[in-house]
Design an enzyme around this catalytic site. Sequence first.
Site, mmCIF file in Angstrom:
data_model
loop_
_atom_site.group_PDB
_atom_site.id
_atom_site.type_symbol
_atom_site.label_atom_id
_atom_site.label_comp_id
_atom_site.label_asym_id
_atom_site.label_seq_id
_atom_site.Cartn_x
_atom_site.Cartn_y
_atom_site.Cartn_z
ATOM 1 N N HIS A 211 0.799 -1.232 0.000
ATOM 2 C CA HIS A 211 0.000 0.000 0.000
ATOM 3 C C HIS A 211 0.828 1.276 0.000
ATOM 4 O O HIS A 211 0.275 2.363 0.077
ATOM 5 C CB HIS A 211 -0.959 0.014 1.198
ATOM 6 C CG HIS A 211 -0.255 0.171 2.517
ATOM 7 N ND1 HIS A 211 0.268 -0.887 3.218
ATOM 8 C CD2 HIS A 211 0.017 1.261 3.258
ATOM 9 C CE1 HIS A 211 0.830 -0.447 4.338
ATOM 10 N NE2 HIS A 211 0.702 0.856 4.392
HETATM 11 C C1 UD1 Z 1 -1.579 5.602 6.217
HETATM 12 C C2 UD1 Z 1 -0.199 6.030 6.690
HETATM 13 C C3 UD1 Z 1 0.810 4.921 6.391
HETATM 14 C C4 UD1 Z 1 0.350 3.609 6.995
HETATM 15 C C5 UD1 Z 1 -1.063 3.274 6.565
HETATM 16 C C6 UD1 Z 1 -1.516 2.096 7.362
HETATM 17 C C7 UD1 Z 1 0.212 8.443 6.552
HETATM 18 C C8 UD1 Z 1 0.930 9.507 5.822
HETATM 19 N N1 UD1 Z 1 0.254 7.226 6.000
HETATM 20 O O1 UD1 Z 1 -1.502 5.429 4.822
HETATM 21 O O2 UD1 Z 1 2.052 5.265 6.964
HETATM 22 O O3 UD1 Z 1 1.223 2.600 6.563
HETATM 23 O O4 UD1 Z 1 -1.930 4.393 6.864
HETATM 24 O O5 UD1 Z 1 -2.560 1.420 6.776
HETATM 25 O O6 UD1 Z 1 -0.345 8.692 7.588
HETATM 26 N N2 UD1 Z 1 -9.110 5.061 2.626
HETATM 27 C C9 UD1 Z 1 -10.363 4.494 2.658
HETATM 28 N N3 UD1 Z 1 -10.834 4.059 3.846
HETATM 29 C C10 UD1 Z 1 -10.165 4.173 5.003
HETATM 30 C C11 UD1 Z 1 -8.896 4.760 4.967
HETATM 31 C C12 UD1 Z 1 -8.389 5.193 3.775
HETATM 32 O O7 UD1 Z 1 -11.031 4.376 1.622
HETATM 33 O O8 UD1 Z 1 -10.665 3.760 6.063
HETATM 34 C C13 UD1 Z 1 -8.553 5.482 1.325
HETATM 35 C C14 UD1 Z 1 -8.870 6.930 0.977
HETATM 36 O O9 UD1 Z 1 -9.094 7.014 -0.394
HETATM 37 C C15 UD1 Z 1 -7.587 7.622 1.318
HETATM 38 C C16 UD1 Z 1 -6.523 6.584 1.047
HETATM 39 O O10 UD1 Z 1 -7.141 5.366 1.393
HETATM 40 O O11 UD1 Z 1 -7.397 8.799 0.562
HETATM 41 C C17 UD1 Z 1 -5.252 6.772 1.842
HETATM 42 O O12 UD1 Z 1 -5.520 6.893 3.239
HETATM 43 P P1 UD1 Z 1 -4.500 7.708 4.187
HETATM 44 O O13 UD1 Z 1 -4.919 7.574 5.599
HETATM 45 O O14 UD1 Z 1 -4.292 9.090 3.678
HETATM 46 O O15 UD1 Z 1 -3.142 6.997 3.938
HETATM 47 P P2 UD1 Z 1 -2.785 5.453 3.917
HETATM 48 O O16 UD1 Z 1 -2.330 5.096 2.555
HETATM 49 O O17 UD1 Z 1 -3.895 4.693 4.531
HETATM 50 N N1 UDP Z 2 -3.249 -6.128 9.055
HETATM 51 C C1 UDP Z 2 -4.518 -6.671 9.275
HETATM 52 N N2 UDP Z 2 -5.306 -6.971 8.195
HETATM 53 C C2 UDP Z 2 -4.897 -6.769 6.909
HETATM 54 C C3 UDP Z 2 -3.606 -6.220 6.692
HETATM 55 C C4 UDP Z 2 -2.809 -5.910 7.790
HETATM 56 O O1 UDP Z 2 -4.899 -6.905 10.426
HETATM 57 O O2 UDP Z 2 -5.660 -7.064 5.974
HETATM 58 C C5 UDP Z 2 -2.414 -5.771 10.218
HETATM 59 C C6 UDP Z 2 -1.019 -6.359 10.210
HETATM 60 O O3 UDP Z 2 -0.975 -7.642 10.766
HETATM 61 C C7 UDP Z 2 -0.263 -5.374 11.065
HETATM 62 C C8 UDP Z 2 -0.920 -4.049 10.717
HETATM 63 O O4 UDP Z 2 -2.176 -4.373 10.152
HETATM 64 O O5 UDP Z 2 -0.492 -5.657 12.430
HETATM 65 C C9 UDP Z 2 -0.067 -3.277 9.747
HETATM 66 O O6 UDP Z 2 -0.740 -2.185 9.245
HETATM 67 P P1 UDP Z 2 -0.393 -1.537 7.852
HETATM 68 O O7 UDP Z 2 0.342 -2.484 6.996
HETATM 69 O O8 UDP Z 2 -1.652 -0.957 7.344
HETATM 70 O O9 UDP Z 2 0.511 -0.302 8.284
HETATM 71 P P2 UDP Z 2 2.098 -0.096 8.420
HETATM 72 O O10 UDP Z 2 2.591 -1.064 9.413
HETATM 73 O O11 UDP Z 2 2.691 -0.251 7.065
HETATM 74 O O12 UDP Z 2 2.207 1.319 8.859
#
Ligand code: UD1
Ligand code: UDP
Length: 358
Positions: free
Chosen positions: A206
């Site tokens: 992601h």
């Molecule tokens: C964020 C974090 C990233 C982390 C990830 C964990 C920042 C800068 N990035 O990235 O470090 O690894 O979370 O998962 O904070 N969206 C949905 N539903 C949701 C959430 C997000 O549809 O519940 C979609 C939206 O289109 C949104 C996009 O995902 O614009 C990105 O969400 P955002 O929280 O900005 O960043 P992540 O890529 O989730």
């Molecule tokens: N995770 C989960 N379901 C999923 C994908 C990830 O429960 O479908 C959990 C994973 O085991 C870990 C956490 O989410 O505990 C990691 O989150 P993510 O990869 O979104 O964020 P990052 O660690 O890259 O910031």
Amino acid sequence: MKKIDLVVGARPNFIKAFPVYRALEELGCFELRLINTGQHYDDNMVAVFFEQLKMKEPDINLGIGSGRHGEQTARILDEIEREFMSQKPDLVIVFGDVNSTLAAALAAVKLHIPVAHVEAGLRSFDRTMPEEINRVLTDQISDLLFLSSPEAEDNLFKEGKDKNQIHFVGNTMIDSLICFQPLFDSARIKDSFNFQDKEYILITLHRPSNVDDPANLEQLIASLNRVAEIAPCLWPVHPRSREKLETIRAKTHHRLVMTDPLGYLEFMGLQRDAAVVITDSGGIQEESTFLGIPCLTVRDNTERPVTIEQGTNKLVGTEYSNIPAVVRETIVEKIEHKVPELWDGDASGRIARVLSQW
Ligand code: UD1
Ligand code: UDP
């Protein structure tokens, strides 16, 4: 009683914060509030974690949602500042490296409220990553720095932090893993796809650098299609990636199965039983190291070098065409690994003990 606000907002925050909340609650000497910024909001990114990790509902839901970096960070800053001004906590605890982490820390420090950062000092030294900016700035303005890995100490010294601010406590994400391990359960999912233990590959990708650019994402999918020829693959797709995949409508191999994001207990069960994990997630590099599952990280760097030096992680880089060959090699290899120091299930207990003296 002293008042502590714990701030969460995104999926990895929940997993890191819940054991800390619980350890502080057990001490019984603080008035705790859980503030959820609402950076993530889909049920399968939020509600399922509250339910499965048996966490109380947040005291405050800011309901911020998605947005550009500046927009999202600014909205959290504005809303959380109001909360801090009305309730005046004695300490704010933030977790990890997401936009909610930095925004909450910045709001607090400007109100002269001390900040504790859990997972401080990790550095990828890659400032094109939004998380790296969040890490560096959050550490700079935090008073208490809780470290999950020893090399983080050096990183913090180089940035001028003081020894008495630093506490190497271990990894709170691993606290959750150890606590909930007996409940991991992927049987239903494995049955529905006919997956055998240690014969399938689990994928999560992601990071903006992998999924945001359509041409890049097409190359990544082409490579994963070749991986699917080696073993069946399951990819629970993060909403950011889902959105980008919808725009390219790439053809996928029939053994490259995509699902919605999974609950923690299901996902962790799948991770434990996988042959290999392919990921760009920070948390999954750590979890796979603890579980001893080979992990291929689709990035050029990692802020978690201990997962390579001691764990099961390999950086495969972003030349995606290399991934299938590395998968072939890894699947037959016996990987030696150690569990890093203090990844023992009691990091949150150590944090609580430090705070009770503070
Ligand atoms: C964020 C974090 C990233 C982390 C990830 C964990 C920042 C800068 N990035 O990235 O470090 O690894 O979370 O998962 O904070 N969206 C949905 N539903 C949701 C959430 C997000 O549809 O519940 C979609 C939206 O289109 C949104 C996009 O995902 O614009 C990105 O969400 P955002 O929280 O900005 O960043 P992540 O890529 O989730
Ligand atoms: N995770 C989960 N379901 C999923 C994908 C990830 O429960 O479908 C959990 C994973 O085991 C870990 C956490 O989410 O505990 C990691 O989150 P993510 O990869 O979104 O964020 P990052 O660690 O890259 O910031």
